[in-house]
Design a protein around this motif. Sequence first.
Motif, PDB file in Angstrom:
ATOM      1  N   LYS A  32       0.827  -1.221   0.000  1.00  0.00           N
ATOM      2  CA  LYS A  32       0.000   0.000   0.000  1.00  0.00           C
ATOM      3  C   LYS A  32       0.857   1.265   0.000  1.00  0.00           C
ATOM      4  O   LYS A  32       0.342   2.353  -0.175  1.00  0.00           O
ATOM      5  CB  LYS A  32      -0.897   0.016   1.244  1.00  0.00           C
ATOM      6  N   ARG A  34       4.168   3.028  -1.599  1.00  0.00           N
ATOM      7  CA  ARG A  34       5.218   2.997  -2.624  1.00  0.00           C
ATOM      8  C   ARG A  34       6.027   4.288  -2.509  1.00  0.00           C
ATOM      9  O   ARG A  34       5.876   5.206  -3.295  1.00  0.00           O
ATOM     10  CB  ARG A  34       4.576   2.862  -4.007  1.00  0.00           C
TER      11      ARG A  34
ATOM     12  N   ASP B  10      -4.056   7.526  -4.495  1.00  0.00           N
ATOM     13  CA  ASP B  10      -3.429   6.263  -4.069  1.00  0.00           C
ATOM     14  C   ASP B  10      -2.091   5.988  -4.768  1.00  0.00           C
ATOM     15  O   ASP B  10      -1.681   4.845  -4.892  1.00  0.00           O
ATOM     16  CB  ASP B  10      -4.362   5.067  -4.297  1.00  0.00           C
ATOM     17  N   LEU B  11      -1.437   7.037  -5.235  1.00  0.00           N
ATOM     18  CA  LEU B  11      -0.189   6.841  -5.990  1.00  0.00           C
ATOM     19  C   LEU B  11       0.948   6.353  -5.103  1.00  0.00           C
ATOM     20  O   LEU B  11       1.596   5.351  -5.395  1.00  0.00           O
ATOM     21  CB  LEU B  11       0.206   8.154  -6.685  1.00  0.00           C
ATOM     22  N   HIS B  12       1.190   7.041  -4.009  1.00  0.00           N
ATOM     23  CA  HIS B  12       2.304   6.666  -3.128  1.00  0.00           C
ATOM     24  C   HIS B  12       1.854   5.959  -1.862  1.00  0.00           C
ATOM     25  O   HIS B  12       2.617   5.208  -1.263  1.00  0.00           O
ATOM     26  CB  HIS B  12       3.129   7.897  -2.756  1.00  0.00           C
ATOM     27  N   PHE B  13       0.659   6.245  -1.428  1.00  0.00           N
ATOM     28  CA  PHE B  13       0.124   5.536  -0.258  1.00  0.00           C
ATOM     29  C   PHE B  13      -1.387   5.467  -0.351  1.00  0.00           C
ATOM     30  O   PHE B  13      -2.020   6.315  -0.999  1.00  0.00           O
ATOM     31  CB  PHE B  13       0.564   6.215   1.051  1.00  0.00           C
ATOM     32  N   LYS B  14      -1.929   4.456   0.263  1.00  0.00           N
ATOM     33  CA  LYS B  14      -3.373   4.247   0.233  1.00  0.00           C
ATOM     34  C   LYS B  14      -4.050   5.413   0.954  1.00  0.00           C
ATOM     35  O   LYS B  14      -3.726   5.718   2.097  1.00  0.00           O
ATOM     36  CB  LYS B  14      -3.687   2.925   0.948  1.00  0.00           C
ATOM     37  N   VAL B  22       3.271  14.020  -2.414  1.00  0.00           N
ATOM     38  CA  VAL B  22       4.150  13.677  -1.293  1.00  0.00           C
ATOM     39  C   VAL B  22       5.415  14.523  -1.417  1.00  0.00           C
ATOM     40  O   VAL B  22       6.079  14.511  -2.451  1.00  0.00           O
ATOM     41  CB  VAL B  22       4.496  12.170  -1.304  1.00  0.00           C
ATOM     42  N   PHE B  25       9.057  12.138   3.425  1.00  0.00           N
ATOM     43  CA  PHE B  25       8.608  11.238   4.483  1.00  0.00           C
ATOM     44  C   PHE B  25       9.803  10.855   5.334  1.00  0.00           C
ATOM     45  O   PHE B  25      10.948  10.959   4.887  1.00  0.00           O
ATOM     46  CB  PHE B  25       7.883  10.018   3.907  1.00  0.00           C
ATOM     47  N   PHE B  26       9.538  10.479   6.567  1.00  0.00           N
ATOM     48  CA  PHE B  26      10.647  10.050   7.417  1.00  0.00           C
ATOM     49  C   PHE B  26      10.206   8.945   8.360  1.00  0.00           C
ATOM     50  O   PHE B  26       9.012   8.754   8.603  1.00  0.00           O
ATOM     51  CB  PHE B  26      11.244  11.242   8.193  1.00  0.00           C
ATOM     52  N   PHE B  93      10.385  -0.007   9.994  1.00  0.00           N
ATOM     53  CA  PHE B  93      10.104   0.377   8.610  1.00  0.00           C
ATOM     54  C   PHE B  93       8.640   0.740   8.398  1.00  0.00           C
ATOM     55  O   PHE B  93       8.299   1.459   7.463  1.00  0.00           O
ATOM     56  CB  PHE B  93      10.477  -0.770   7.662  1.00  0.00           C
ATOM     57  N   LEU B  94       7.778   0.188   9.232  1.00  0.00           N
ATOM     58  CA  LEU B  94       6.342   0.394   9.006  1.00  0.00           C
ATOM     59  C   LEU B  94       5.830   1.704   9.593  1.00  0.00           C
ATOM     60  O   LEU B  94       4.782   2.197   9.188  1.00  0.00           O
ATOM     61  CB  LEU B  94       5.544  -0.781   9.588  1.00  0.00           C
ATOM     62  N   ILE B  98       4.451  10.867   6.729  1.00  0.00           N
ATOM     63  CA  ILE B  98       4.481  11.361   5.347  1.00  0.00           C
ATOM     64  C   ILE B  98       4.020  12.818   5.344  1.00  0.00           C
ATOM     65  O   ILE B  98       2.965  13.140   5.885  1.00  0.00           O
ATOM     66  CB  ILE B  98       3.557  10.512   4.442  1.00  0.00           C
ATOM     67  N   ASN B 107       1.746   7.055  10.164  1.00  0.00           N
ATOM     68  CA  ASN B 107       1.323   5.652  10.167  1.00  0.00           C
ATOM     69  C   ASN B 107       2.036   4.922  11.285  1.00  0.00           C
ATOM     70  O   ASN B 107       3.260   4.902  11.324  1.00  0.00           O
ATOM     71  CB  ASN B 107       1.710   4.968   8.847  1.00  0.00           C
ATOM     72  N   LYS B 109       2.214   1.214  12.660  1.00  0.00           N
ATOM     73  CA  LYS B 109       1.769  -0.140  12.314  1.00  0.00           C
ATOM     74  C   LYS B 109       2.626  -1.176  13.022  1.00  0.00           C
ATOM     75  O   LYS B 109       3.851  -1.097  13.003  1.00  0.00           O
ATOM     76  CB  LYS B 109       1.885  -0.312  10.789  1.00  0.00           C
ATOM     77  N   VAL B 111       2.417  -5.310  12.790  1.00  0.00           N
ATOM     78  CA  VAL B 111       1.686  -6.389  12.128  1.00  0.00           C
ATOM     79  C   VAL B 111       0.947  -7.219  13.180  1.00  0.00           C
ATOM     80  O   VAL B 111       1.531  -7.587  14.197  1.00  0.00           O
ATOM     81  CB  VAL B 111       2.653  -7.271  11.309  1.00  0.00           C
ATOM     82  N   GLN B 117      -3.542   5.355  11.872  1.00  0.00           N
ATOM     83  CA  GLN B 117      -3.193   6.432  10.940  1.00  0.00           C
ATOM     84  C   GLN B 117      -3.709   7.737  11.504  1.00  0.00           C
ATOM     85  O   GLN B 117      -4.883   7.840  11.880  1.00  0.00           O
ATOM     86  CB  GLN B 117      -3.820   6.180   9.574  1.00  0.00           C
TER      87      GLN B 117
END
Lengths: 75, 211
Positions: A32, A34, B10-14, B22, B25-26, B93-94, B98, B107, B109, B111, B117
């Motif tokens: 989700k 990119r 939705d190009l770089h993130f949902k 964008v 981001f960090f 990483f998650l 942004i 975000n 997250k 898992v 969000q």
Amino acid sequence: MGTVWAILIGIHVCSLLFLAAYLKRLYRHVGKYRMAESKYTLMFGWIRLSYIVFAYVATMGVFIVFSIIFLSLAS
Amino acid sequence: MTQDSVNNKDLHFKGQYANEHVVAFFRLHWITLLPDLVFNFFLVVVLAVIFGTFFSPIIAFFGTPVGQTVLVLTVFLMSFFIHNFYTKLINYFLNTVIITNIRIVENQKVVFIKDLQISIDMKMIQDIQKEQNGILKNILNFGELIIMMSSSDTRIFKCVPNPNFHFRLINRIKLEYTHNQLIPKDQGRDHRSILYKDYTFSGDREKQTEL
């Protein structure tokens, strides 16, 4: 000894199932986002998520093999 | 390029809007991983030394009934530590923040456990404060960004890498956003105007200093 083997295999199977489910959900989430990574966003400037995933799978594999060798030597 | 001629949905993130770009981001600074890295490094070293020194007695001990129980427990605990360590690395990483031309999206997250969000609109941002107090924070270049919102609410981003850059960036985007809101739409609003249109969100040091 059979019980110990059974428990060990059970632990490893559960461990691998967790790993598979975790990676499946991880990549579903990662898909989700990119974002273009750079040295300012990567861990320590160069470590990518794929490297960590590879190390994760490799460590689990090595650990399982070593634990089986250990138990075989102890038996 | 005006905002009406692009479709970034939705190009770089949902959840990205069609007219949203964008900018940067960090992730958190790597210092947040240090306790886990140090602990696991020492754990591996201690285990390697113990097994290397007492290999034969340990193998003999694992052959006994008590030893087998210890072996099973050791395998269980080590399996737990491996999963715990790598999931923490992956969580790094998650968790992203942004910065776009119209909002800041955080975000968080984990898992299986957490999926949070938080979106802060640029129009909601009243003031931004940067704090970088302490030797470590100044040497390793990380700090806090405190975003004060119009509803007397504050949002604190801790362990932000390169806080000067992100502080200036958000300030400029906010200025740009406010400026665009004042220009009538038929006069051509441009959300990628001169303030940051040349900035690529992958970011390099030269571009970062320009800001």
